[in-house]
Design an enzyme around this catalytic site. Sequence first.
Site, PDB file in Angstrom:
ATOM      1  N   SER A  72       0.799  -1.282   0.089  1.00  0.00           N
ATOM      2  CA  SER A  72      -0.129  -0.155  -0.027  1.00  0.00           C
ATOM      3  C   SER A  72       0.912   1.375  -0.003  1.00  0.00           C
ATOM      4  O   SER A  72       0.148   2.264  -0.319  1.00  0.00           O
ATOM      5  CB  SER A  72      -0.964   0.036   1.245  1.00  0.00           C
ATOM      6  OG  SER A  72      -0.299  -0.176   2.520  1.00  0.00           O
ATOM      7  N   LYS A 129     -11.918   1.422  -1.870  1.00  0.00           N
ATOM      8  CA  LYS A 129     -10.689   2.008  -2.859  1.00  0.00           C
ATOM      9  C   LYS A 129     -11.137   2.133  -4.248  1.00  0.00           C
ATOM     10  O   LYS A 129     -12.114   2.903  -4.602  1.00  0.00           O
ATOM     11  CB  LYS A 129      -9.458   1.264  -2.391  1.00  0.00           C
ATOM     12  CG  LYS A 129      -9.006   1.423  -0.900  1.00  0.00           C
ATOM     13  CD  LYS A 129      -7.908   0.846  -0.593  1.00  0.00           C
ATOM     14  CE  LYS A 129      -7.258   1.146   0.630  1.00  0.00           C
ATOM     15  NZ  LYS A 129      -8.184   0.502   1.687  1.00  0.00           N
ATOM     16  N   HIS A 180      -5.608  -3.013  -2.566  1.00  0.00           N
ATOM     17  CA  HIS A 180      -5.284  -2.045  -3.927  1.00  0.00           C
ATOM     18  C   HIS A 180      -4.978  -2.620  -5.091  1.00  0.00           C
ATOM     19  O   HIS A 180      -4.684  -1.875  -6.153  1.00  0.00           O
ATOM     20  CB  HIS A 180      -3.817  -1.294  -3.186  1.00  0.00           C
ATOM     21  CG  HIS A 180      -4.039  -0.480  -2.198  1.00  0.00           C
ATOM     22  ND1 HIS A 180      -4.106   0.739  -2.262  1.00  0.00           N
ATOM     23  CD2 HIS A 180      -3.725  -0.848  -0.716  1.00  0.00           C
ATOM     24  CE1 HIS A 180      -4.215   1.464  -0.911  1.00  0.00           C
ATOM     25  NE2 HIS A 180      -3.908   0.319  -0.200  1.00  0.00           N
TER      26      HIS A 180
HETATM   27  N1  PMP Z   1      -5.474  -3.695   3.834  1.00  0.00           N
HETATM   28  C1  PMP Z   1      -4.648  -2.679   3.053  1.00  0.00           C
HETATM   29  C2  PMP Z   1      -3.490  -3.243   2.111  1.00  0.00           C
HETATM   30  C3  PMP Z   1      -4.933  -1.416   3.020  1.00  0.00           C
HETATM   31  O1  PMP Z   1      -4.194  -0.526   2.494  1.00  0.00           O
HETATM   32  C4  PMP Z   1      -6.060  -0.991   3.804  1.00  0.00           C
HETATM   33  C5  PMP Z   1      -6.507   0.560   3.695  1.00  0.00           C
HETATM   34  N2  PMP Z   1      -5.433   1.619   4.017  1.00  0.00           N
HETATM   35  C6  PMP Z   1      -6.648  -1.745   4.484  1.00  0.00           C
HETATM   36  C7  PMP Z   1      -6.363  -3.234   4.525  1.00  0.00           C
HETATM   37  C8  PMP Z   1      -7.856  -1.610   5.503  1.00  0.00           C
HETATM   38  O2  PMP Z   1      -9.106  -1.381   4.582  1.00  0.00           O
HETATM   39  P1  PMP Z   1     -10.028  -0.506   5.079  1.00  0.00           P
HETATM   40  O3  PMP Z   1      -9.601   1.219   4.678  1.00  0.00           O
HETATM   41  O4  PMP Z   1     -11.400  -0.646   4.632  1.00  0.00           O
HETATM   42  O5  PMP Z   1     -10.223  -0.567   6.556  1.00  0.00           O
END
Ligand code: PMP
Length: 385
Positions: free
Chosen positions: A175, A234, A203
């Site tokens: 991410s 996302k 992502h």
């Molecule tokens: N996993 C990854 C790789 C992420 O980048 C994110 C969000 N930044 C999440 C999980 C968490 O998802 P959410 O924003 O829906 O809580």
Amino acid sequence: MFEHELSALKSSQLLRRLTPVESYHGPYATIDGKSRLLLCANDYLGLAGHPALRDAARSAMDRYGFGSGASRLISGTSASHQELERRIARFKGVEAALVFNSGYAANTGIIPAIVGKGDVVLSDCRNHASIVDGCRLSRAERAIFRHKDMNHVESILKESRDARRRLIVTDGVFSMDGDIAPLGDLAALAEKYNAILMVDDAHGTGVLGRTGKGTAEHFGLSQGIHIHMGTLGKALGSFGAYVAGSRDLIDYLMNSARSFIYSTALPPSVCAASLAAIEIVENEPPHRERLWKNRERFVAGLTSLGLNSGESETPIVPIMLGDPAKACKAADQLFERGIYAVAIRPPTVPEGASMIRMTLMATHTDQDLDQALDVIAGLKKEGYL
Ligand code: PMP
């Protein structure tokens, strides 16, 4: 009461603040009364503002009202939740799926349901914080492997033959750095050593693969991943998360993932919007094609300026700066010049790896990107980057 902690954060340039968005149209957000080009949202395909999602949410609200009123196992499961779960299973090409309230809730629910005391969880050192927390909550032995280092994974698998169960967990797309996990290699190791493989495709979903199915589709992998997790907030422009896999896995998680069981269900309108988004992701490739074109144009621009975008292979494109103070100053300057991209600092990234994390969107025009590159070129000349 927390003055000491707050001033320590401030003096090391690690204090964070909220930046309220007053309105959002396409890749522009109004902040402090001024329209600014967004280069930090995860709304990769621009679907958060798509009329199909709004219409779907509106008609679900007309039918169900707003809140779901209870957790999923009480009266919080609407026909929209179930329709979305069937649609996700079809989209991912697996037997079944289950919707969670967020990606964070999914990872902290799934991992402790799958592994516990006496088990080993192997996790890439750059995995998302929600995976880290899921691993900690599980009470399984944690084996953190060097980033994408398959020799390290194999040596841990060899050493942990006596464990009751082994789970390998990885981000599909990392991410912060925007690089892609070697899923084919991980799947081969999981099979060889009889381990379970889980991929967090927060992502990758909607972004990678010919039909946007994510990192597995990018590698042409139709088998070998036991637990597919992804988010709906996302590229899908909605909210929530999913886990997809075998019918048994889903039935088991429905009965054991605490963040699923003990939390009020998502509003049905949110599920309806996610459903509309999956239709677009699967049936309208031009959004994804535009996103990737934008990514290539932007990275080419950064490269020609001599900037370091690290290991990026996706629409997540960092400018690596190292020092958190430098990253903050650069982000402030970008903001003053009409561009919203944030400084990412420890603990989100390791010490010395502070960056400006930029994300491309399908709704950016060539003109938007050229304008951003002009601003970036100016900052480089002035020594901010
Ligand atoms: N996993 C990854 C790789 C992420 O980048 C994110 C969000 N930044 C999440 C999980 C968490 O998802 P959410 O924003 O829906 O809580």
